[in-house]
Design a protein around this motif. Sequence first.
Motif, mmCIF file in Angstrom:
data_model
loop_
_atom_site.group_PDB
_atom_site.id
_atom_site.type_symbol
_atom_site.label_atom_id
_atom_site.label_comp_id
_atom_site.label_asym_id
_atom_site.label_seq_id
_atom_site.Cartn_x
_atom_site.Cartn_y
_atom_site.Cartn_z
ATOM 1 N N GLU A 126 -0.410 12.609 2.204
ATOM 2 C CA GLU A 126 0.207 14.151 2.042
ATOM 3 C C GLU A 126 0.985 15.053 1.456
ATOM 4 O OE1 GLU A 126 0.509 18.817 4.038
ATOM 5 O OE2 GLU A 126 0.009 16.901 5.522
ATOM 6 N N GLY A 127 1.540 14.736 0.450
ATOM 7 C CA GLY A 127 2.393 15.172 -0.807
ATOM 8 C C GLY A 127 3.016 13.439 -1.581
ATOM 9 N N PHE A 128 1.976 13.239 -1.296
ATOM 10 C CA PHE A 128 2.456 11.770 -1.724
ATOM 11 C C PHE A 128 1.772 12.350 -3.485
ATOM 12 C CE2 PHE A 128 -0.270 8.179 -4.665
ATOM 13 C CZ PHE A 128 0.931 7.203 -4.683
ATOM 14 N N HIS A 129 2.862 11.711 -4.372
ATOM 15 C CA HIS A 129 2.495 11.983 -5.891
ATOM 16 C C HIS A 129 1.657 10.569 -6.744
ATOM 17 C CE1 HIS A 129 3.371 13.378 -10.045
ATOM 18 N NE2 HIS A 129 3.988 12.509 -9.795
ATOM 19 N N TYR A 165 -3.682 3.864 8.710
ATOM 20 C CA TYR A 165 -2.768 2.836 7.422
ATOM 21 C C TYR A 165 -2.225 3.732 6.134
ATOM 22 C CZ TYR A 165 -5.333 -1.382 8.570
ATOM 23 O OH TYR A 165 -5.774 -2.919 8.991
ATOM 24 N N LEU A 166 -3.109 4.716 5.847
ATOM 25 C CA LEU A 166 -2.454 5.757 5.313
ATOM 26 C C LEU A 166 -1.398 6.582 5.239
ATOM 27 C CD1 LEU A 166 -5.730 6.499 2.841
ATOM 28 C CD2 LEU A 166 -3.435 5.662 2.550
ATOM 29 N N ALA A 167 -1.039 7.026 6.952
ATOM 30 C CA ALA A 167 -0.357 8.106 7.906
ATOM 31 C C ALA A 167 0.821 7.342 7.155
ATOM 32 C CB ALA A 167 -1.359 8.702 8.627
ATOM 33 N N THR A 168 0.339 6.823 7.763
ATOM 34 C CA THR A 168 1.651 6.075 8.181
ATOM 35 C C THR A 168 2.178 4.655 7.085
ATOM 36 O OG1 THR A 168 0.381 3.992 9.309
ATOM 37 C CG2 THR A 168 1.268 5.520 10.720
ATOM 38 N N CYS A 169 1.753 4.821 6.523
ATOM 39 C CA CYS A 169 2.371 3.534 5.332
ATOM 40 C C CYS A 169 3.851 3.667 4.452
ATOM 41 C CB CYS A 169 0.776 3.257 3.851
ATOM 42 S SG CYS A 169 1.136 4.761 2.871
ATOM 43 N N LEU A 184 1.109 -1.618 -0.644
ATOM 44 C CA LEU A 184 0.005 -0.169 0.290
ATOM 45 C C LEU A 184 0.690 1.549 0.056
ATOM 46 C CD1 LEU A 184 -3.038 1.601 0.069
ATOM 47 C CD2 LEU A 184 -2.475 1.164 2.891
ATOM 48 N N CYS A 185 0.530 2.115 -1.239
ATOM 49 C CA CYS A 185 1.523 3.478 -1.597
ATOM 50 C C CYS A 185 0.727 4.218 -0.474
ATOM 51 C CB CYS A 185 2.244 3.140 -2.513
ATOM 52 S SG CYS A 185 3.180 2.058 -2.414
ATOM 53 N N GLY A 186 -0.682 4.838 -0.639
ATOM 54 C CA GLY A 186 -1.057 5.111 -1.105
ATOM 55 C C GLY A 186 -2.948 5.737 -1.374
ATOM 56 N N TRP A 187 -3.249 6.362 -2.025
ATOM 57 C CA TRP A 187 -5.292 6.888 -1.990
ATOM 58 C C TRP A 187 -5.825 7.313 -3.005
ATOM 59 C CZ3 TRP A 187 -8.261 10.868 -0.718
ATOM 60 C CH2 TRP A 187 -10.117 10.889 -0.776
ATOM 61 N N VAL A 188 -6.743 7.394 -3.982
ATOM 62 C CA VAL A 188 -6.951 8.494 -4.998
ATOM 63 C C VAL A 188 -8.303 8.377 -5.109
ATOM 64 C CG1 VAL A 188 -6.659 7.306 -7.097
ATOM 65 C CG2 VAL A 188 -6.530 10.075 -7.179
ATOM 66 N N ASN A 189 -9.502 9.991 -4.873
ATOM 67 C CA ASN A 189 -9.985 10.510 -5.611
ATOM 68 C C ASN A 189 -10.327 10.305 -6.402
ATOM 69 O OD1 ASN A 189 -12.662 12.034 -4.651
ATOM 70 N ND2 ASN A 189 -13.294 11.427 -3.214
#
Length: 249
Positions: A166-169, A209-213, A152-157
């Motif tokens: 935050e800051g994920f590209h 999860y997303l804050a610590t992934c 798991l690397c991130g999430w997108v809407n």
Amino acid sequence: MKAMIFAAGLGSRLKPLTDTMPKALVPIAGRPMLEYVILKLKAAGFMEIVINIHHLGEQILDFLKANGNFGLSIHISDERSLLLDTGGGVRKARSFFENSNEPFLVHNVDILSDVNLKELYESHLRGGAVATLLASRRNTSRYLLFDSDQRLCGWVNKDTGQVKPEGFHYDHSLYQEYAFSGIHVLSPAIFQLMDTLRWEGKFSIMDFYLATCRQINYSGYLAENLQLMDIGKPETLAKAERFLYQSIQ
């Protein structure tokens, strides 16, 4: 094997049914959705289950008592004084899980699926991740993003363009897009990661999860042909009975 069922939700989308009963006891084909999840877990070998309660929680207690806890060891995580959301709910139930190296499966009460829960659990044991999230190919606006190693690397809407953390590209060529199922397996090491002020009280497990992934390995159990239904909405109640007959083994 141990599991937790999230049954504390308000069921706002199912009003007026949930004015007089908790969401977990809303019937599908004459049986409460909670019963389907309990029996699916039992069939997969989960003999110890924690159920969190909040809205009209005493009805869930009465239901379990009337059914002899379905022959299982069932514990209650009582959130009737304060609803803690999914992350806070896991954290509150830590005393049932943390004094062991044994992972536990978490299952939303309003999810029906044809996933083999034992295979999901065993995949987590083999993989060594702190958490393993069941995710599937289905159309939605919000996707979890996994790399080629299924991490798991991130999430997108997709509707708003919002990304997490935050800051994920987000580069669509680098990630696989899957929708979260509401079913995951966690190792007790998760509780040590929650021991900060940020993760006290009410919070979402997905936000956690997303804050610590970036620092922690969360893995995807990525299903291409998962049959899954969210029965937390009125329009899906009518479809759920047919889904059960066709999909639940």
